[in-house]
Design a protein around this motif. Structure first.
Motif, PDB file in Angstrom:
ATOM      1  N   GLN A   6      -0.172  -2.130  -4.977  1.00 53.36           N
ATOM      2  CA  GLN A   6      -1.123  -1.322  -4.326  1.00 53.36           C
ATOM      3  C   GLN A   6      -2.228  -1.109  -5.264  1.00 53.36           C
ATOM      4  N   LEU A   8       0.790  -7.135   4.669  1.00 54.00           N
ATOM      5  CA  LEU A   8       0.536  -5.816   4.223  1.00 54.00           C
ATOM      6  C   LEU A   8       1.586  -5.006   4.541  1.00 54.00           C
ATOM      7  N   GLY A  24      -5.795  -3.648  -0.165  1.00 57.83           N
ATOM      8  CA  GLY A  24      -4.817  -4.159   0.811  1.00 57.83           C
ATOM      9  C   GLY A  24      -5.423  -4.855   2.063  1.00 57.83           C
ATOM     10  N   GLU A  49       0.942  -1.199   0.061  1.00 54.90           N
ATOM     11  CA  GLU A  49      -0.062  -0.062  -0.041  1.00 54.90           C
ATOM     12  C   GLU A  49       0.870   1.219   0.105  1.00 54.90           C
TER      13      GLU A  49
END
Length: 292
Positions: A128, A145, A133, A99
């Motif tokens: 991402q 993540l 996520g 992310e």
């Protein structure tokens, strides 16, 4: 009907040359071995061998089963070996979701020693913009993540692993390059380049510009870090990136980092995992390497 012991008996008879030697190799008594085969013969309705004195002669059914034992047993033993590797954590795939666009470069430094430590484990990285996520983590699409902006949720635990400072990136000959820090209003005449992320999730807006009621002259988005830095180096605008990443690129691209405000904007990279997977050996190794 056919189980692995039947196959092993036929293979050992071929290897050892006699029932007595085959039974010894399998840690069985000869009567137990013979009883096992007699029971199988009753199930299939055909004899597997005949005996003439001390000589053992395989029937056609017995020869067929012996050939299949030589073919199947190595495959089954390979299955056992691979499953054992999974059980020991020596094999598998660690799926990592991102992310954070610049975190990809950071992750590369972690993946190399991870792969050296776990040569049988693969790493699959998902960017991402391909998925959500947190949802991917809940849905077991990923195992870890990587994010600078953890969101508290039941069933998810986030571990802070790497502190960094978010800085303004300007061309080396830009008028702001010589300043110790910049104020929000100084960006009102600048074109701001960011990754294609909504302003609600961008630190430059949420922690720096908007609290001071400021906006850049224009806001443009690019997906590629190299392209962002080339635009900045060409004097087309400014950007914000982690300081460690700017310093790395500054060795080959004429850009410079400048602090955002006197106190700076400080962040942490976090690794998020499902609570039920937090003790996974591979994940624990990734966290340890990230902190190191």
């Amino acid at each position: 009907m056919i189980d692995r012991m039947h196959l092993r008996i036929l293979r050992e008879i071929e290897r050892q040359g006699s029932l007595t030697a085959a039974a010894r190799a399998l840690h069985l008594t000869q009567p137990a071995l013979t009883h096992t085969i007699k029971k199988l013969e009753g199930q299939i309705g055909a004899p597997l061998w005949t005996k003439e004195g001390r000589n053992l002669q395989l029937t056609q059914a017995g020869q067929y089963l012996q050939r299949e034992a030589s073919r199947l047993l190595p495959q089954l033993e390979r299955v056992d070996d691979v499953l054992g590797q999974y059980a020991r954590g020596d094999k598998g795939t660690l799926r990592i979701g991102m992310e954070c666009h610049p975190c990809y470069q950071w992750l590369l430094n972690i993946v190399k020693p991870f792969l050296s430590q776990w040569p049988g484990v693969d790493v699959d990285v998902k960017q991402q913009f391909q998925f959500g996520g947190l949802a991917a983590l809940f849905n077991h699409d990923i195992d870890v993540l990587v994010t600078p902006d953890p969101v508290k949720r039941d069933g998810i635990v986030f571990e802070p692993v790497f502190p960094y400072e978010q800085v303004l990136v300007v061309a080396r000959d830009h008028s702001l390059a010589k300043k110790a820090w910049v104020e929000p209003e100084e960006l009102s005449s600048e074109v701001l380049y960011t990754y294609p992320v909504s302003p609600e999730r961008l630190d430059i807006f949420q922690q720096f510009l908007l609290p001071a009621h400021c906006q850049p002259k224009r806001h443009k988005t690019l997906e590629d870090t190299d392209m962002i830095l080339q635009m900045v180096a060409a004097g087309r605008g400014v950007a914000t990136l982690p300081q460690w990443l700017v310093e790395e690129y500054a060795q080959s691209i004429p850009v410079a980092p400048v602090r955002l405000g006197e106190q700076g904007v400080h962040k942490q990279i976090h690794l998020g995992t499902r609570t039920d997977a937090s003790e996974d050996t591979h994940i624990k190794t990734l966290i340890e390497l990230s902190r190191a």
